[in-house]
Motif scaffolding. Sequence first.
Motif, PDB file in Angstrom:
ATOM      1  N   SER A  39       0.825  -1.210   0.000  1.00  0.00           N
ATOM      2  CA  SER A  39       0.000   0.000   0.000  1.00  0.00           C
ATOM      3  C   SER A  39       0.863   1.265   0.000  1.00  0.00           C
ATOM      4  CB  SER A  39      -0.926  -0.005   1.232  1.00  0.00           C
ATOM      5  OG  SER A  39      -0.150   0.022   2.413  1.00  0.00           O
ATOM      6  N   GLY A  40       2.177   1.083   0.046  1.00  0.00           N
ATOM      7  CA  GLY A  40       3.101   2.224  -0.044  1.00  0.00           C
ATOM      8  C   GLY A  40       3.109   3.123   1.173  1.00  0.00           C
ATOM      9  N   LYS A  41       2.501   2.686   2.284  1.00  0.00           N
ATOM     10  CA  LYS A  41       2.384   3.589   3.442  1.00  0.00           C
ATOM     11  C   LYS A  41       3.635   3.632   4.303  1.00  0.00           C
ATOM     12  CE  LYS A  41      -2.606   3.121   4.176  1.00  0.00           C
ATOM     13  NZ  LYS A  41      -3.591   2.526   5.072  1.00  0.00           N
ATOM     14  N   LYS A  42       4.275   2.484   4.508  1.00  0.00           N
ATOM     15  CA  LYS A  42       5.386   2.465   5.475  1.00  0.00           C
ATOM     16  C   LYS A  42       6.605   1.725   4.948  1.00  0.00           C
ATOM     17  CE  LYS A  42       2.935   2.985   9.835  1.00  0.00           C
ATOM     18  NZ  LYS A  42       2.791   4.404   9.591  1.00  0.00           N
ATOM     19  N   SER A  43       7.776   2.261   5.291  1.00  0.00           N
ATOM     20  CA  SER A  43       9.015   1.525   5.026  1.00  0.00           C
ATOM     21  C   SER A  43       9.145   0.453   6.108  1.00  0.00           C
ATOM     22  CB  SER A  43      10.210   2.475   5.110  1.00  0.00           C
ATOM     23  OG  SER A  43      10.368   2.906   6.448  1.00  0.00           O
ATOM     24  N   PHE A  44      10.131  -0.424   5.937  1.00  0.00           N
ATOM     25  CA  PHE A  44      10.365  -1.461   6.956  1.00  0.00           C
ATOM     26  C   PHE A  44      10.643  -0.817   8.320  1.00  0.00           C
ATOM     27  CE2 PHE A  44      13.605  -4.167   9.122  1.00  0.00           C
ATOM     28  CZ  PHE A  44      12.738  -5.162   9.527  1.00  0.00           C
ATOM     29  N   ALA A  45      11.525   0.185   8.337  1.00  0.00           N
ATOM     30  CA  ALA A  45      11.886   0.830   9.612  1.00  0.00           C
ATOM     31  C   ALA A  45      10.649   1.488  10.246  1.00  0.00           C
ATOM     32  CB  ALA A  45      12.987   1.861   9.390  1.00  0.00           C
ATOM     33  N   GLU A  46       9.807   2.114   9.417  1.00  0.00           N
ATOM     34  CA  GLU A  46       8.594   2.763   9.956  1.00  0.00           C
ATOM     35  C   GLU A  46       7.617   1.726  10.516  1.00  0.00           C
ATOM     36  OE1 GLU A  46       8.643   6.687   7.005  1.00  0.00           O
ATOM     37  OE2 GLU A  46       7.522   4.900   6.408  1.00  0.00           O
ATOM     38  N   LEU A  47       7.569   0.570   9.876  1.00  0.00           N
ATOM     39  CA  LEU A  47       6.683  -0.495  10.377  1.00  0.00           C
ATOM     40  C   LEU A  47       7.185  -1.004  11.731  1.00  0.00           C
ATOM     41  CD1 LEU A  47       4.252  -2.340   9.862  1.00  0.00           C
ATOM     42  CD2 LEU A  47       5.762  -3.882   8.611  1.00  0.00           C
ATOM     43  N   LEU A  48       8.499  -1.146  11.847  1.00  0.00           N
ATOM     44  CA  LEU A  48       9.076  -1.562  13.141  1.00  0.00           C
ATOM     45  C   LEU A  48       8.658  -0.580  14.239  1.00  0.00           C
ATOM     46  CD1 LEU A  48      12.800  -2.488  12.302  1.00  0.00           C
ATOM     47  CD2 LEU A  48      11.075  -4.027  13.221  1.00  0.00           C
ATOM     48  N   VAL A  49       8.800   0.712  13.952  1.00  0.00           N
ATOM     49  CA  VAL A  49       8.488   1.732  14.955  1.00  0.00           C
ATOM     50  C   VAL A  49       6.989   1.694  15.292  1.00  0.00           C
ATOM     51  CG1 VAL A  49       8.436   4.220  15.418  1.00  0.00           C
ATOM     52  CG2 VAL A  49      10.428   3.196  14.273  1.00  0.00           C
ATOM     53  N   ALA A  50       6.145   1.590  14.248  1.00  0.00           N
ATOM     54  CA  ALA A  50       4.685   1.597  14.484  1.00  0.00           C
ATOM     55  C   ALA A  50       4.288   0.456  15.413  1.00  0.00           C
ATOM     56  CB  ALA A  50       3.935   1.488  13.150  1.00  0.00           C
ATOM     57  N   VAL A  51       4.871  -0.718  15.217  1.00  0.00           N
ATOM     58  CA  VAL A  51       4.513  -1.857  16.075  1.00  0.00           C
ATOM     59  C   VAL A  51       5.167  -1.701  17.450  1.00  0.00           C
ATOM     60  CG1 VAL A  51       4.769  -4.365  16.346  1.00  0.00           C
ATOM     61  CG2 VAL A  51       3.964  -3.420  14.180  1.00  0.00           C
ATOM     62  N   GLY A  52       6.382  -1.170  17.464  1.00  0.00           N
ATOM     63  CA  GLY A  52       7.060  -0.937  18.749  1.00  0.00           C
ATOM     64  C   GLY A  52       6.321   0.057  19.633  1.00  0.00           C
ATOM     65  N   GLU A  53       5.519   0.931  19.018  1.00  0.00           N
ATOM     66  CA  GLU A  53       4.803   1.959  19.801  1.00  0.00           C
ATOM     67  C   GLU A  53       3.392   1.528  20.211  1.00  0.00           C
ATOM     68  OE1 GLU A  53       5.191   5.427  17.332  1.00  0.00           O
ATOM     69  OE2 GLU A  53       7.134   5.970  18.256  1.00  0.00           O
ATOM     70  N   LEU A  54       2.996   0.308  19.842  1.00  0.00           N
ATOM     71  CA  LEU A  54       1.649  -0.144  20.232  1.00  0.00           C
ATOM     72  C   LEU A  54       1.577  -0.301  21.752  1.00  0.00           C
ATOM     73  CD1 LEU A  54       0.948  -2.951  17.575  1.00  0.00           C
ATOM     74  CD2 LEU A  54      -0.197  -0.733  17.755  1.00  0.00           C
ATOM     75  N   PRO A  55       0.433   0.075  22.364  1.00  0.00           N
ATOM     76  CA  PRO A  55       0.308  -0.087  23.811  1.00  0.00           C
ATOM     77  C   PRO A  55       0.508  -1.557  24.205  1.00  0.00           C
ATOM     78  CG  PRO A  55      -1.575   1.121  22.894  1.00  0.00           C
ATOM     79  CD  PRO A  55      -0.758   0.646  21.737  1.00  0.00           C
ATOM     80  N   GLY A  56       1.312  -1.788  25.218  1.00  0.00           N
ATOM     81  CA  GLY A  56       1.514  -3.152  25.720  1.00  0.00           C
ATOM     82  C   GLY A  56       2.707  -3.862  25.096  1.00  0.00           C
ATOM     83  N   MET A  57       3.230  -3.329  23.982  1.00  0.00           N
ATOM     84  CA  MET A  57       4.339  -4.001  23.302  1.00  0.00           C
ATOM     85  C   MET A  57       5.654  -3.650  23.995  1.00  0.00           C
ATOM     86  SD  MET A  57       4.480  -6.159  20.926  1.00  0.00           S
ATOM     87  CE  MET A  57       3.063  -6.015  19.838  1.00  0.00           C
ATOM     88  N   ARG A  58       6.432  -4.673  24.380  1.00  0.00           N
ATOM     89  CA  ARG A  58       7.693  -4.382  25.075  1.00  0.00           C
ATOM     90  C   ARG A  58       8.920  -4.745  24.258  1.00  0.00           C
ATOM     91  NH1 ARG A  58       7.143  -5.277  31.473  1.00  0.00           N
ATOM     92  NH2 ARG A  58       9.313  -4.615  31.313  1.00  0.00           N
ATOM     93  N   ARG A  59       8.768  -5.706  23.348  1.00  0.00           N
ATOM     94  CA  ARG A  59       9.934  -6.091  22.541  1.00  0.00           C
ATOM     95  C   ARG A  59       9.516  -6.411  21.114  1.00  0.00           C
ATOM     96  NH1 ARG A  59      13.710 -10.137  26.249  1.00  0.00           N
ATOM     97  NH2 ARG A  59      14.476  -8.486  27.623  1.00  0.00           N
ATOM     98  N   VAL A  60      10.244  -5.852  20.158  1.00  0.00           N
ATOM     99  CA  VAL A  60      10.018  -6.179  18.749  1.00  0.00           C
ATOM    100  C   VAL A  60      11.355  -6.645  18.164  1.00  0.00           C
ATOM    101  CG1 VAL A  60       9.248  -5.342  16.492  1.00  0.00           C
ATOM    102  CG2 VAL A  60       8.202  -4.430  18.572  1.00  0.00           C
ATOM    103  N   ARG A  61      11.340  -7.854  17.614  1.00  0.00           N
ATOM    104  CA  ARG A  61      12.539  -8.390  16.956  1.00  0.00           C
ATOM    105  C   ARG A  61      12.252  -8.567  15.480  1.00  0.00           C
ATOM    106  NH1 ARG A  61      15.783 -10.156  20.906  1.00  0.00           N
ATOM    107  NH2 ARG A  61      14.831 -10.773  22.872  1.00  0.00           N
ATOM    108  N   PHE A  62      13.288  -8.833  14.706  1.00  0.00           N
ATOM    109  CA  PHE A  62      13.092  -9.087  13.280  1.00  0.00           C
ATOM    110  C   PHE A  62      14.238  -9.948  12.759  1.00  0.00           C
ATOM    111  CE2 PHE A  62      16.301  -5.964  11.978  1.00  0.00           C
ATOM    112  CZ  PHE A  62      16.330  -5.139  13.094  1.00  0.00           C
ATOM    113  N   THR A  63      13.894 -10.894  11.907  1.00  0.00           N
ATOM    114  CA  THR A  63      14.926 -11.745  11.325  1.00  0.00           C
ATOM    115  C   THR A  63      14.383 -12.388  10.055  1.00  0.00           C
ATOM    116  OG1 THR A  63      16.583 -13.392  11.953  1.00  0.00           O
ATOM    117  CG2 THR A  63      14.355 -13.915  12.495  1.00  0.00           C
ATOM    118  N   THR A  64      15.201 -12.595   9.023  1.00  0.00           N
ATOM    119  CA  THR A  64      16.614 -12.330   8.877  1.00  0.00           C
ATOM    120  C   THR A  64      16.814 -11.109   7.990  1.00  0.00           C
ATOM    121  OG1 THR A  64      17.315 -14.627   9.130  1.00  0.00           O
ATOM    122  CG2 THR A  64      18.721 -13.258   7.800  1.00  0.00           C
TER     123      THR A  64
END
Length: 463
Positions: free
Chosen positions: A210-235
């Motif tokens: 949908s062209g809305k978010k880069s990978f880094a922006e998606l990481l941040v968006a999920v990292g900022e969700l209420p209740g979220m304490r850890r976001v990892r990504f691989t590979t």
Amino acid sequence: MSASKTFYIETFGCQMNAHDSEKVVGTLERQGYAQVVDEADAGLILYNTCSIRDKAEQKVFHRLNEYKKLQGEGKKFGVLGCVAQQEGEAIFDRAPYVSLVAGSASYRKLPEMLARLEAGETRITGLDDRQTDETFETEFTARTNPHRGYITIIEGCDKFCAYCVVPYTRGKERSRTSDSVIEEARRMADSGFTEVQFLGQNVNSYRDPSGKKSFAELLVAVGELPGMRRVRFTTSHPRDFTRDIVEAIDATPTLCDHVHLPVQSGSSQVLSLMAREYTREQYLERISWIKAARREISMTTDIIVGFPGETDADFEQTVTLLGEVGYDAVFAFQYSPRPNTPSLVMPDSTPPQMKSERLQILMDRQREIQRVSYGRHLGEVMEVMVEGYNPQRGQVTGRSSQNKTVNFTTGSLIQPAKGNYLPVRITQTFPNSLVGEAVNGGANAAASAIPCIQNEVEAAFIG
Ligand code: SAH
Ligand code: SF4
Ligand code: F3S
């Protein structure tokens, strides 16, 4: 419940496969099947397979042979995953008691394939021709851990490294929309998950349809969700590793300070033969971005030893790279020739004995590096997520944000429950793990009267 509506599933391979199996289990349960833990009790036996190296593939056929003994009780067999996609209908000839062969790009059709299986069809295939743009998304994922879970954000691979089966077994590269990923993460956080791990063969090759978010922006968006304490990504693939990923980790405390960046070889010459699309220098440039971060970001990698054409001098460059980067873990494999891959026909004059010696030299060097470098954590207080309890050693086990295993004591007979986060002071270090004591005896943790069973150590690579 009739025996035919029960199933047993066994999973090999990487985290993508582990997570696919969670989605397959959820899909089957939705279709009225109940999972059993003993194959003898199952009407349907499924195998989710891996073919990354020859040994992995042989294991599958070995297990299929063992299953033969269970034949004749009205049981049905299905082969899923990368060997299924790679071998296709040939599996029916090799193991005639198999009725279903389906690769991961066909799992969306599972309900339909199950209906055909129930109707008595015996040669059902779900095979991909690298055409599908669809991803396997389902709200019925049966996640096995209630605190941390996987989310596949991108499937398939278009990189075609010379040695690798994945582009042939997993289909073409296709990403989910950022909205659908965020929605899934939000639902997980709402139901108590505090850690998510984004998955992809090359997770950072993610391109939002949908062209809305880069990978880094998606990481941040999920990292900022209420209740979220850890976001990892691989590979992460070095070619697509961009600086904004490091900036996102620096700016967002919930993004874990760990990057798995497979290098495969320290020699630009070998990297070129492998068709990796980066040089040693370009790889090291990415490492310098990671090292320049304000937070210390832990780095791990994968290496292939003995690729066709690798000389002593090439290998030496891989060994020196270990010291230059300072990895916290290295997953090293001896090159395994795979069907359909370009490297199968490349001239290879290195004797197998020399390849295994190189592997040993590499692993010994890395162990020495880790023996010294893990010492930097001595005295540090780090937050650890509780994963289990080891009664033999009387230690709670867990993981740090950098994904290091931390074994620790609490000074209490009642153990903290899985999923708790505790501050732990490190008192001893080993090349692969840390030992410590909970600060304040873990006083703030919710207790679990029943000691939890230690989790299996996960494979840290992904195919
Ligand atoms: N997509 C990731 C990793 C893919 S597969 C990447 O490109 O880095 C996981 C690991 O298995 C790889 O990093 C590689 O080190 C190893 N691997 C893949 N094919 C192999 C082969 N034919 N022989 C030996 N190791 C292999
Ligand atoms: Fe794709 Fe990684 Fe395999 Fe290369 S090694 S083909 S990038 S999965
Ligand atoms: Fe194996 Fe397929 Fe994963 S080959 S490593 S299960 S992508």
